[in-house]
Design a protein around this motif. Structure first.
Motif, PDB file in Angstrom:
ATOM      1  N   GLY A 135      -6.013  -1.189  -0.031  1.00 25.79           N
ATOM      2  CA  GLY A 135      -5.118  -1.371  -1.170  1.00 25.79           C
ATOM      3  C   GLY A 135      -3.788  -2.003  -0.801  1.00 25.79           C
ATOM      4  O   GLY A 135      -3.493  -2.275   0.365  1.00 25.79           O
ATOM      5  N   GLY A 136      -2.978  -2.222  -1.813  1.00 25.96           N
ATOM      6  CA  GLY A 136      -1.763  -3.015  -1.690  1.00 25.96           C
ATOM      7  C   GLY A 136      -0.698  -2.473  -0.763  1.00 25.96           C
ATOM      8  O   GLY A 136       0.173  -3.227  -0.319  1.00 25.96           O
ATOM      9  N   GLN A 137      -0.716  -1.167  -0.460  1.00 25.44           N
ATOM     10  CA  GLN A 137       0.275  -0.613   0.461  1.00 25.44           C
ATOM     11  C   GLN A 137      -0.118  -0.800   1.929  1.00 25.44           C
ATOM     12  O   GLN A 137       0.681  -0.514   2.829  1.00 25.44           O
ATOM     13  N   HIS A 184       2.155  -2.749   4.751  1.00 21.97           N
ATOM     14  CA  HIS A 184       3.365  -3.254   4.104  1.00 21.97           C
ATOM     15  C   HIS A 184       4.511  -3.390   5.105  1.00 21.97           C
ATOM     16  O   HIS A 184       5.382  -4.266   4.957  1.00 21.97           O
ATOM     17  N   GLU A 229      -3.475  -3.512  -6.247  1.00 24.13           N
ATOM     18  CA  GLU A 229      -2.968  -2.174  -6.525  1.00 24.13           C
ATOM     19  C   GLU A 229      -4.026  -1.375  -7.276  1.00 24.13           C
ATOM     20  O   GLU A 229      -4.892  -1.941  -7.946  1.00 24.13           O
ATOM     21  N   ASP A 231      -4.525  -2.142 -11.010  1.00 20.68           N
ATOM     22  CA  ASP A 231      -5.172  -3.421 -11.288  1.00 20.68           C
ATOM     23  C   ASP A 231      -6.671  -3.371 -11.011  1.00 20.68           C
ATOM     24  O   ASP A 231      -7.487  -3.845 -11.809  1.00 20.68           O
ATOM     25  N   SER A 264      -7.087   6.957  -4.558  1.00 22.54           N
ATOM     26  CA  SER A 264      -6.709   6.376  -3.271  1.00 22.54           C
ATOM     27  C   SER A 264      -6.326   7.455  -2.276  1.00 22.54           C
ATOM     28  O   SER A 264      -6.004   8.589  -2.651  1.00 22.54           O
ATOM     29  N   GLU A 268      -3.861   1.907   3.183  1.00 27.05           N
ATOM     30  CA  GLU A 268      -4.200   2.528   1.901  1.00 27.05           C
ATOM     31  C   GLU A 268      -5.646   2.173   1.563  1.00 27.05           C
ATOM     32  O   GLU A 268      -6.029   1.000   1.579  1.00 27.05           O
TER      33      GLU A 268
END
Length: 265
Positions: A114-116, A119, A145, A148, A165, A226
Motif C-alpha cells: 500500500g501507499g505508506q 514512504h 491507498e 482507493d 491493512s 504497508e
C-alpha cells in the motif's frame, strides 16, 4: 488517439522477480491471507493464485499477472491476486478479470503493498536527488491507498467488498542495507519512466544522510511496509442483501435500551 503511457516496464519487473532470493514480504502476505481465508466458512476446491506466488494452497492453479489474465470464465470458486496489484498498469482491470474467473458466489482475495510502503525512502530519495541534480526521476511505484483500492472492488462488480491493512516497521543498519534487501525481495525500480542511466553516487550519499537524520531510532533507520488486503464475492442471488431504507421494524433506542432524545433546533 495516443495510448496512456504504461506505469510498469514488465520486462524489468520480471527480471527483478527472477533475481529475488528472499520471500520475507511474500511470507507476511501469505500468512495474513491464509488467516483471513480460515475465517471463511467455505471449502474451496478450484482456487487460482494470480501473481508471483508459490502454490500455498493445495490444488491451486498458478496464473501469471499479465495484462490479460489467462483464466477461464466462471471456472473457479476462489481467486487470489497475490502481491502484484501495486505493479499493475490497470489494477481495476486485473480485479475485473479475476472476478470473471469466479463462479457465482465465488470468493476474491488480494494482497498487495500500500501507499505508506517505503514512504521514508521515497521522501529522502526525492529530496536528495532534487538537491544534487536539480530534478526528480521516478524511483518507487506510486502504490494505492486503501480507500482507493477498496473502491475498485465495487467498480469490478464484486459484492460484500472489504478492505483492510497492516503495517510492518523494519529496521536496517543503513539505507544501503535496505536497498540490498529490496533487490532480494524483487521489489526494486521497474517503472517505465525510470532513469535509464546510473544514478550519481552523491545522490545516494545525500539520501543516506537525510535518512539517518529523519527516520532513525537507536542507531538504525526505519522502513515501513504497508500491506493491503481486499476481498469480495462474485454476485449471487443467495447472498445477503442490505434492507431497503425505512424498512426497519425495531427502533435503535429500544435495541440499545436507552432513551431517545430529540435534537434541538
Amino acid at each position: 488517439m495516443q495510448n496512456t503511457p504504461l506505469l510498469t516496464d514488465r520486462t524489468a519487473l520480471l527480471r527483478n522477480r527472477s533475481r529475488a532470493r528472499d520471500r520475507f514480504l511474500h511470507e507476511i502476505a501469505r500468512d495474513e491471507l491464509l488467516d483471513r481465508l480460515s475465517l471463511v466458512n467455505r471449502e474451496f476446491k478450484d482456487p487460482i493464485i494470480i501473481g508471483p506466488a508459490d502454490k500455498f494452497l493445495v490444488g491451486a492453479q498458478l496464473i501469471e499477472d499479465a495484462e490479460t489474465l489467462h483464466v477461464t470464465p466462471a471456472a473457479h470458486d476462489l481467486a487470489i491476486h497475490f502481491m502484484a496489484l501495486h505493479w499493475a498498469n490497470d489494477p481495476v482491470g486485473q480485479i475485473i478479470q479475476s472476478a470473471r474467473a469466479l463462479r457465482p458466489d465465488g470468493h476474491f482475495q488480494a494482497a498487495c503493498l500500500g501507499g505508506q510502503t517505503l514512504h521514508e525512502l521515497r521522501s529522502c530519495l526525492a529530496q536528495a536527488e532534487s538537491e544534487v541534480t536539480g530534478g526528480l526521476s521516478p524511483r518507487i511505484t506510486p502504490m494505492g491507498e486503501i480507500r482507493d483500492l477498496g473502491a475498485l472492488l465495487q467498480r469490478a462488480g464484486l459484492a460484500l467488498p472489504v478492505a483492510d491493512s497492516i503495517t510492518i516497521k523494519t529496521s536496517y543498519q543503513s539505507v544501503y542495507h535496505l536497498m540490498r534487501d529490496l533487490r532480494k525481495f524483487g521489489e526494486t525500480n521497474a517503472l517505465n519512466a525510470r532513469l535509464r542511466r546510473p544514478t550519481q553516487r552523491s545522490v545516494f550519499e545525500r539520501c543516506a544522510e537525510l535518512y539517518d537524520q529523519t527516520f532513525s531510532e537507536d542507531g538504525k533507520i526505519i522502513a515501513t511496509f504497508e500491506f493491503l488486503f481486499l476481498s469480495g464475492w462474485a454476485p449471487s442471488a443467495d447472498q445477503p442483501k442490505p434492507l431497503r431504507p425505512g424498512s426497519a421494524t425495531t427502533r435503535l433506542a429500544d435495541a440499545l435500551k436507552t432513551t431517545e432524545k430529540p435534537l434541538r433546533d
